[in-house]
Enzyme design. Structure first.
Site, PDB file in Angstrom:
ATOM      1  N   THR A  97       0.879  -1.167   0.000  1.00 21.40           N
ATOM      2  CA  THR A  97       0.000   0.000   0.000  1.00 21.40           C
ATOM      3  C   THR A  97       0.919   1.220   0.000  1.00 21.40           C
ATOM      4  O   THR A  97       1.602   1.495   0.986  1.00 21.40           O
ATOM      5  CB  THR A  97      -0.922   0.037   1.236  1.00 21.40           C
ATOM      6  OG1 THR A  97      -1.663  -1.178   1.283  1.00 21.40           O
ATOM      7  CG2 THR A  97      -1.882   1.205   1.148  1.00 21.40           C
ATOM      8  N   LYS A 172      -7.470   1.869  -3.312  1.00 25.19           N
ATOM      9  CA  LYS A 172      -7.164   1.467  -1.924  1.00 25.19           C
ATOM     10  C   LYS A 172      -7.373   2.652  -0.968  1.00 25.19           C
ATOM     11  O   LYS A 172      -7.813   2.485   0.172  1.00 25.19           O
ATOM     12  CB  LYS A 172      -5.722   0.946  -1.859  1.00 25.19           C
ATOM     13  CG  LYS A 172      -5.217   0.629  -0.459  1.00 25.19           C
ATOM     14  CD  LYS A 172      -5.783  -0.647   0.128  1.00 25.19           C
ATOM     15  CE  LYS A 172      -5.237  -0.854   1.547  1.00 25.19           C
ATOM     16  NZ  LYS A 172      -5.649  -2.101   2.161  1.00 25.19           N
ATOM     17  N   LYS A 240       0.156   5.290   8.185  1.00 23.46           N
ATOM     18  CA  LYS A 240       0.897   5.464   6.917  1.00 23.46           C
ATOM     19  C   LYS A 240      -0.098   5.652   5.768  1.00 23.46           C
ATOM     20  O   LYS A 240       0.009   6.574   4.964  1.00 23.46           O
ATOM     21  CB  LYS A 240       1.790   4.241   6.694  1.00 23.46           C
ATOM     22  CG  LYS A 240       2.613   4.227   5.439  1.00 23.46           C
ATOM     23  CD  LYS A 240       2.115   3.276   4.377  1.00 23.46           C
ATOM     24  CE  LYS A 240       1.973   1.852   4.820  1.00 23.46           C
ATOM     25  NZ  LYS A 240       1.405   0.975   3.780  1.00 23.46           N
TER      26      LYS A 240
HETATM   27  N1  LIG Z   1      -1.087  -6.577   7.482  1.00 24.59           N
HETATM   28  C1  LIG Z   1      -2.253  -6.282   6.917  1.00 24.59           C
HETATM   29  O1  LIG Z   1      -3.335  -6.622   7.433  1.00 24.59           O
HETATM   30  C2  LIG Z   1      -2.267  -5.528   5.607  1.00 24.59           C
HETATM   31  C3  LIG Z   1      -3.489  -5.437   4.912  1.00 24.59           C
HETATM   32  C4  LIG Z   1      -3.523  -4.766   3.689  1.00 24.59           C
HETATM   33  C5  LIG Z   1      -2.380  -4.152   3.203  1.00 24.59           C
HETATM   34  N2  LIG Z   1      -1.204  -4.231   3.927  1.00 24.59           N
HETATM   35  C6  LIG Z   1      -0.016  -3.561   3.376  1.00 24.59           C
HETATM   36  O2  LIG Z   1       0.880  -4.542   2.913  1.00 24.59           O
HETATM   37  C7  LIG Z   1       2.239  -4.080   3.082  1.00 24.59           C
HETATM   38  C8  LIG Z   1       3.017  -5.094   3.925  1.00 24.59           C
HETATM   39  O3  LIG Z   1       2.346  -5.247   5.178  1.00 24.59           O
HETATM   40  P1  LIG Z   1       2.742  -6.427   6.187  1.00 24.59           P
HETATM   41  O4  LIG Z   1       1.682  -6.440   7.231  1.00 24.59           O
HETATM   42  O5  LIG Z   1       3.080  -7.666   5.449  1.00 24.59           O
HETATM   43  O6  LIG Z   1       4.077  -5.796   6.815  1.00 24.59           O
HETATM   44  P2  LIG Z   1       5.292  -6.530   7.572  1.00 24.59           P
HETATM   45  O7  LIG Z   1       4.856  -7.818   8.188  1.00 24.59           O
HETATM   46  O8  LIG Z   1       5.898  -5.492   8.442  1.00 24.59           O
HETATM   47  O9  LIG Z   1       6.298  -6.906   6.370  1.00 24.59           O
HETATM   48  C9  LIG Z   1       6.954  -5.915   5.659  1.00 24.59           C
HETATM   49  C10 LIG Z   1       7.898  -6.573   4.682  1.00 24.59           C
HETATM   50  O10 LIG Z   1       8.603  -5.567   3.962  1.00 24.59           O
HETATM   51  C11 LIG Z   1      10.006  -5.752   4.112  1.00 24.59           C
HETATM   52  N3  LIG Z   1      10.686  -4.461   4.074  1.00 24.59           N
HETATM   53  C12 LIG Z   1      10.368  -3.358   4.794  1.00 24.59           C
HETATM   54  N4  LIG Z   1      11.204  -2.352   4.516  1.00 24.59           N
HETATM   55  C13 LIG Z   1      12.069  -2.820   3.583  1.00 24.59           C
HETATM   56  C14 LIG Z   1      13.175  -2.270   2.894  1.00 24.59           C
HETATM   57  N5  LIG Z   1      13.555  -1.003   3.075  1.00 24.59           N
HETATM   58  N6  LIG Z   1      13.841  -3.061   2.020  1.00 24.59           N
HETATM   59  C15 LIG Z   1      13.450  -4.340   1.811  1.00 24.59           C
HETATM   60  N7  LIG Z   1      12.428  -4.935   2.441  1.00 24.59           N
HETATM   61  C16 LIG Z   1      11.752  -4.180   3.317  1.00 24.59           C
HETATM   62  C17 LIG Z   1      10.147  -6.463   5.428  1.00 24.59           C
HETATM   63  O11 LIG Z   1      11.411  -7.099   5.526  1.00 24.59           O
HETATM   64  P3  LIG Z   1      12.005  -7.552   6.958  1.00 24.59           P
HETATM   65  O12 LIG Z   1      11.431  -8.928   7.218  1.00 24.59           O
HETATM   66  O13 LIG Z   1      13.464  -7.564   6.768  1.00 24.59           O
HETATM   67  O14 LIG Z   1      11.547  -6.532   7.980  1.00 24.59           O
HETATM   68  C18 LIG Z   1       8.971  -7.439   5.357  1.00 24.59           C
HETATM   69  O15 LIG Z   1       9.275  -8.518   4.506  1.00 24.59           O
HETATM   70  C19 LIG Z   1       2.142  -2.687   3.725  1.00 24.59           C
HETATM   71  O16 LIG Z   1       2.206  -1.704   2.718  1.00 24.59           O
HETATM   72  C20 LIG Z   1       0.753  -2.709   4.380  1.00 24.59           C
HETATM   73  O17 LIG Z   1       0.204  -1.405   4.501  1.00 24.59           O
HETATM   74  C21 LIG Z   1      -1.132  -4.916   5.105  1.00 24.59           C
END
Ligand SMILES: NC(=O)c1ccc[n+]([C@@H]2O[C@H](COP(=O)([O-])OP(=O)(O)OC[C@H]3O[C@@H](n4cnc5c(N)ncnc54)[C@H](OP(=O)(O)O)[C@@H]3O)[C@@H](O)[C@H]2O)c1
Length: 288
Positions: A97, A172, A240
């Site tokens: 997102t 979104k 965010k």
């Molecule tokens: N969780 C939800 O319910 C949900 C629902 C809809 C949309 N989203 C969106 O989906 C996206 C991911 O969410 P998530 O919940 O999966 O987050 P998360 O569990 O915090 O995972 C984030 C991922 O991004 C990687 N990452 C972050 N910064 C990075 C960088 N600078 N370089 C390379 N890799 C990086 C992290 O790597 P590391 O493992 O090394 O930290 C991890 O693999 C976000 O944009 C969020 O807004 C989430």
């Protein structure tokens, strides 16, 4: 089934990549913290790459699901970025997102490199990713979209092209605006019901069948009543998203007074230590 890559194995990316592997795709994964990539390969097969570039070599589709605009740029651009490894005509599908601006910026960079770019944020949360029932909103060229849609349906129950580059992210934003005010309304409703001495579970059971019913009421009502928030979509991620859409609203002239207020309420939740709590924790401001 195509050779594909998946960059970012977080709460969302890990199960999404798992569905691709189970559908028979040959999946190469990259994760900044390499231990997570190794654990994913041990559980799902495929291969783990040291850089996004290495993961992307010879792949028809490269998927990503990382945190924000800058995280996305860091896995796409530069000498170790995915674009440096992708072959002419390959498609990059971004499930982060992020802003509509970064989608347009990376789409232009893809165009210049002979690649295609689809912005494809998702809705449905961790549970939707794990059960393969996400909703995916896409922006980009129809021909590129048609090539990637069958693969996306490995983890989605609905996927739709909304228009040119950035349209997925804009859709979104509409989704998040619709959720923000609703969760505050639901918080106030449960708070009021408690003060009135009602049996909240019974109240939710009956009103969820009428005009007040919603996904949030069905999936979060009980846990809001019990003040359980250690799961789901984190407040800091929602802030965010709200920051991105409030900036977009300033550009397009939309009036978003309730959404802006809810953003401030979420900053109160962060100050209470709730940055990683689920977004339904808005009720904690009223109850604690
Ligand atoms: N969780 C939800 O319910 C949900 C629902 C809809 C949309 N989203 C969106 O989906 C996206 C991911 O969410 P998530 O919940 O999966 O987050 P998360 O569990 O915090 O995972 C984030 C991922 O991004 C990687 N990452 C972050 N910064 C990075 C960088 N600078 N370089 C390379 N890799 C990086 C992290 O790597 P590391 O493992 O090394 O930290 C991890 O693999 C976000 O944009 C969020 O807004 C989430």
């Amino acid at each position: 089934m195509a050779n594909v890559a998946f960059l970012g194995l977080g709460v969302m990316g890990s199960p999404m990549a798992g569905h691709l592997a189970r559908k028979g795709h040959d999946v190469a994964v990259f994760n900044r913290t390499s231990a997570k990539a190794e654990a994913w390969v041990a559980a799902n097969g495929g291969t783990s790459a040291a850089t996004p570039r290495e993961a992307a070599i010879d792949k028809k589709i490269v998927f990503a699901c990382v945190g924000n605009d800058d995280d996305l740029r860091s896995v796409v651009l530069g000498e170790d970025g995915a674009f440096a490894g992708m072959a002419t005509g390959a498609v990059f599908v971004d499930h982060t997102t992020a802003s509509a601006e970064v989608a347009r910026e990376l789409s232009a960079a893809a165009d210049a490199a002979g690649l295609r770019f689809i912005d494809a944020p998702v809705s449905g949360g961790q549970a939707g990713a794990e059960s393969g029932a996400l909703t995916v909103m896409c922006g980009g060229e129809p021909a590129a979209y048609a090539e990637v849609e069958p693969a996306i349906l490995a983890y989605a129950k609905a996927c739709r092209l909304m228009g040119p580059s950035g349209s997925g992210q804009l859709t979104k934003m509409v989704n998040q605006i619709a959720i923000a005010g609703l969760v505050q309304g639901l918080s106030e409703a449960i708070h009021f019901g408690k003060r009135a001495g009602l049996d909240i579970e019974a109240v939710l059971d009956v009103i969820s069948k009428g005009a007040a019913g919603s996904w949030q009421m069905d999936n979060r009502g009980k846990t809001m009543n019990a003040e359980k928030f250690d799961f789901g979509f984190a407040v800091e991620w929602m802030r965010k998203d709200l920051g991105i859409l409030l900036a977009e609203g300033r550009r397009n002239g939309a009036h978003l007074p309730v959404t802006a207020l809810v953003d401030q309420f979420y900053s109160d939740v962060e100050a209470m230590g709730g940055g990683r709590w689920d977004t339904s924790s808005l009720i904690a401001r009223l109850e604690r």
